[in-house]
Design a protein around this motif. Structure first.
Motif, PDB file in Angstrom:
ATOM      1  N   LYS A 119      -7.604  -3.287 -19.067  1.00  0.00           N
ATOM      2  CA  LYS A 119      -7.179  -1.894 -18.974  1.00  0.00           C
ATOM      3  C   LYS A 119      -6.679  -1.574 -17.576  1.00  0.00           C
ATOM      4  O   LYS A 119      -6.900  -2.323 -16.626  1.00  0.00           O
ATOM      5  CB  LYS A 119      -8.325  -0.955 -19.344  1.00  0.00           C
ATOM      6  CG  LYS A 119      -8.722  -1.061 -20.810  1.00  0.00           C
ATOM      7  CD  LYS A 119      -9.759  -0.021 -21.141  1.00  0.00           C
ATOM      8  CE  LYS A 119     -10.090  -0.025 -22.620  1.00  0.00           C
ATOM      9  NZ  LYS A 119     -10.926   1.128 -22.980  1.00  0.00           N
ATOM     10  N   CYS A 120      -6.055  -0.433 -17.458  1.00  0.00           N
ATOM     11  CA  CYS A 120      -5.477   0.028 -16.197  1.00  0.00           C
ATOM     12  C   CYS A 120      -6.549   0.218 -15.126  1.00  0.00           C
ATOM     13  O   CYS A 120      -7.655   0.666 -15.396  1.00  0.00           O
ATOM     14  CB  CYS A 120      -4.743   1.349 -16.428  1.00  0.00           C
ATOM     15  SG  CYS A 120      -4.003   2.037 -14.925  1.00  0.00           S
ATOM     16  N   PHE A 126      -0.641   0.685  -9.828  1.00  0.00           N
ATOM     17  CA  PHE A 126      -1.396   0.335 -11.034  1.00  0.00           C
ATOM     18  C   PHE A 126      -1.593  -1.167 -11.151  1.00  0.00           C
ATOM     19  O   PHE A 126      -0.693  -1.950 -10.851  1.00  0.00           O
ATOM     20  CB  PHE A 126      -0.646   0.829 -12.280  1.00  0.00           C
ATOM     21  CG  PHE A 126      -0.310   2.286 -12.234  1.00  0.00           C
ATOM     22  CD1 PHE A 126      -1.254   3.241 -12.553  1.00  0.00           C
ATOM     23  CD2 PHE A 126       0.954   2.706 -11.858  1.00  0.00           C
ATOM     24  CE1 PHE A 126      -0.951   4.592 -12.497  1.00  0.00           C
ATOM     25  CE2 PHE A 126       1.283   4.052 -11.802  1.00  0.00           C
ATOM     26  CZ  PHE A 126       0.323   4.996 -12.125  1.00  0.00           C
ATOM     27  N   SER A 127      -2.753  -1.545 -11.636  1.00  0.00           N
ATOM     28  CA  SER A 127      -3.060  -2.946 -11.900  1.00  0.00           C
ATOM     29  C   SER A 127      -3.785  -3.016 -13.243  1.00  0.00           C
ATOM     30  O   SER A 127      -3.949  -1.996 -13.916  1.00  0.00           O
ATOM     31  CB  SER A 127      -3.934  -3.512 -10.781  1.00  0.00           C
ATOM     32  OG  SER A 127      -4.116  -4.900 -10.958  1.00  0.00           O
ATOM     33  N   THR A 128      -4.233  -4.211 -13.607  1.00  0.00           N
ATOM     34  CA  THR A 128      -4.944  -4.403 -14.862  1.00  0.00           C
ATOM     35  C   THR A 128      -6.284  -5.073 -14.593  1.00  0.00           C
ATOM     36  O   THR A 128      -6.359  -6.051 -13.847  1.00  0.00           O
ATOM     37  CB  THR A 128      -4.109  -5.285 -15.821  1.00  0.00           C
ATOM     38  OG1 THR A 128      -2.824  -4.691 -15.989  1.00  0.00           O
ATOM     39  CG2 THR A 128      -4.764  -5.401 -17.176  1.00  0.00           C
ATOM     40  N   ASN A 137       5.567   6.930 -19.002  1.00  0.00           N
ATOM     41  CA  ASN A 137       5.800   5.864 -19.971  1.00  0.00           C
ATOM     42  C   ASN A 137       4.528   5.256 -20.548  1.00  0.00           C
ATOM     43  O   ASN A 137       4.600   4.290 -21.308  1.00  0.00           O
ATOM     44  CB  ASN A 137       6.660   4.773 -19.338  1.00  0.00           C
ATOM     45  CG  ASN A 137       8.101   5.185 -19.275  1.00  0.00           C
ATOM     46  OD1 ASN A 137       8.766   5.239 -20.302  1.00  0.00           O
ATOM     47  ND2 ASN A 137       8.598   5.511 -18.096  1.00  0.00           N
ATOM     48  N   CYS A 138       3.377   5.811 -20.214  1.00  0.00           N
ATOM     49  CA  CYS A 138       2.133   5.303 -20.807  1.00  0.00           C
ATOM     50  C   CYS A 138       2.136   5.632 -22.305  1.00  0.00           C
ATOM     51  O   CYS A 138       2.148   6.794 -22.688  1.00  0.00           O
ATOM     52  CB  CYS A 138       0.919   5.940 -20.131  1.00  0.00           C
ATOM     53  SG  CYS A 138      -0.642   5.412 -20.877  1.00  0.00           S
ATOM     54  N   ALA A 145      -0.263  -2.182 -20.096  1.00  0.00           N
ATOM     55  CA  ALA A 145       0.211  -2.554 -18.757  1.00  0.00           C
ATOM     56  C   ALA A 145       1.640  -2.080 -18.463  1.00  0.00           C
ATOM     57  O   ALA A 145       2.285  -2.613 -17.580  1.00  0.00           O
ATOM     58  CB  ALA A 145       0.079  -4.054 -18.522  1.00  0.00           C
ATOM     59  N   CYS A 146       2.115  -1.096 -19.200  1.00  0.00           N
ATOM     60  CA  CYS A 146       3.434  -0.527 -18.905  1.00  0.00           C
ATOM     61  C   CYS A 146       3.447   0.088 -17.506  1.00  0.00           C
ATOM     62  O   CYS A 146       4.448   0.005 -16.797  1.00  0.00           O
ATOM     63  CB  CYS A 146       3.802   0.537 -19.930  1.00  0.00           C
ATOM     64  SG  CYS A 146       3.997  -0.098 -21.596  1.00  0.00           S
ATOM     65  N   CYS A 147       2.337   0.686 -17.113  1.00  0.00           N
ATOM     66  CA  CYS A 147       2.239   1.309 -15.791  1.00  0.00           C
ATOM     67  C   CYS A 147       2.374   0.252 -14.695  1.00  0.00           C
ATOM     68  O   CYS A 147       3.106   0.432 -13.724  1.00  0.00           O
ATOM     69  CB  CYS A 147       0.928   2.069 -15.650  1.00  0.00           C
ATOM     70  SG  CYS A 147      -0.548   1.088 -16.001  1.00  0.00           S
ATOM     71  N   GLN A 148       1.686  -0.855 -14.857  1.00  0.00           N
ATOM     72  CA  GLN A 148       1.742  -1.929 -13.877  1.00  0.00           C
ATOM     73  C   GLN A 148       3.145  -2.524 -13.793  1.00  0.00           C
ATOM     74  O   GLN A 148       3.623  -2.840 -12.710  1.00  0.00           O
ATOM     75  CB  GLN A 148       0.734  -3.017 -14.223  1.00  0.00           C
ATOM     76  CG  GLN A 148       0.695  -4.136 -13.209  1.00  0.00           C
ATOM     77  CD  GLN A 148      -0.329  -5.195 -13.559  1.00  0.00           C
ATOM     78  OE1 GLN A 148      -1.062  -5.077 -14.528  1.00  0.00           O
ATOM     79  NE2 GLN A 148      -0.391  -6.225 -12.750  1.00  0.00           N
ATOM     80  N   ASP A 149       3.804  -2.650 -14.929  1.00  0.00           N
ATOM     81  CA  ASP A 149       5.169  -3.170 -14.935  1.00  0.00           C
ATOM     82  C   ASP A 149       6.111  -2.274 -14.142  1.00  0.00           C
ATOM     83  O   ASP A 149       7.008  -2.760 -13.467  1.00  0.00           O
ATOM     84  CB  ASP A 149       5.691  -3.297 -16.368  1.00  0.00           C
ATOM     85  CG  ASP A 149       4.998  -4.396 -17.147  1.00  0.00           C
ATOM     86  OD1 ASP A 149       4.348  -5.273 -16.536  1.00  0.00           O
ATOM     87  OD2 ASP A 149       5.100  -4.374 -18.392  1.00  0.00           O
TER      88      ASP A 149
END
Length: 65
Positions: A32-33, A24-26, A54-55, A14-18
């Motif tokens: 998962k993304c 991006f969500s989970t 950063n993924c 969840a680095c993308c969502q952060d």
């Protein structure tokens, strides 16, 4: 800019969502993304690009880059 996701590679960090929750969500089931949008508008492209870079698993990419 178009974001691509390799769902099988994603491990759900969840680095993308952060970094870019607008794009991006989970997934509630697998953790998962999930892409909220593939075609990222200009005002979110910098944030989305940083999230892709950063993924930790390299599950995200940008089409044509």
């Amino acid at each position: 800019m178009r974001v691509l996701l390799d769902h099988d590679t994603c491990q759900g960090h969840a680095c993308c969502q952060d970094r870019c929750p607008e794009v991006f969500s989970t997934d509630d089931v697998e953790g998962k993304c999930v892409l909220l949008m593939q075609d990222v508008p200009p005002n979110l492209q910098d944030k989305a690009r940083k999230a892709v870079m950063n993924c930790p698993e390299g599950a995200l990419s940008i089409a044509g880059e």
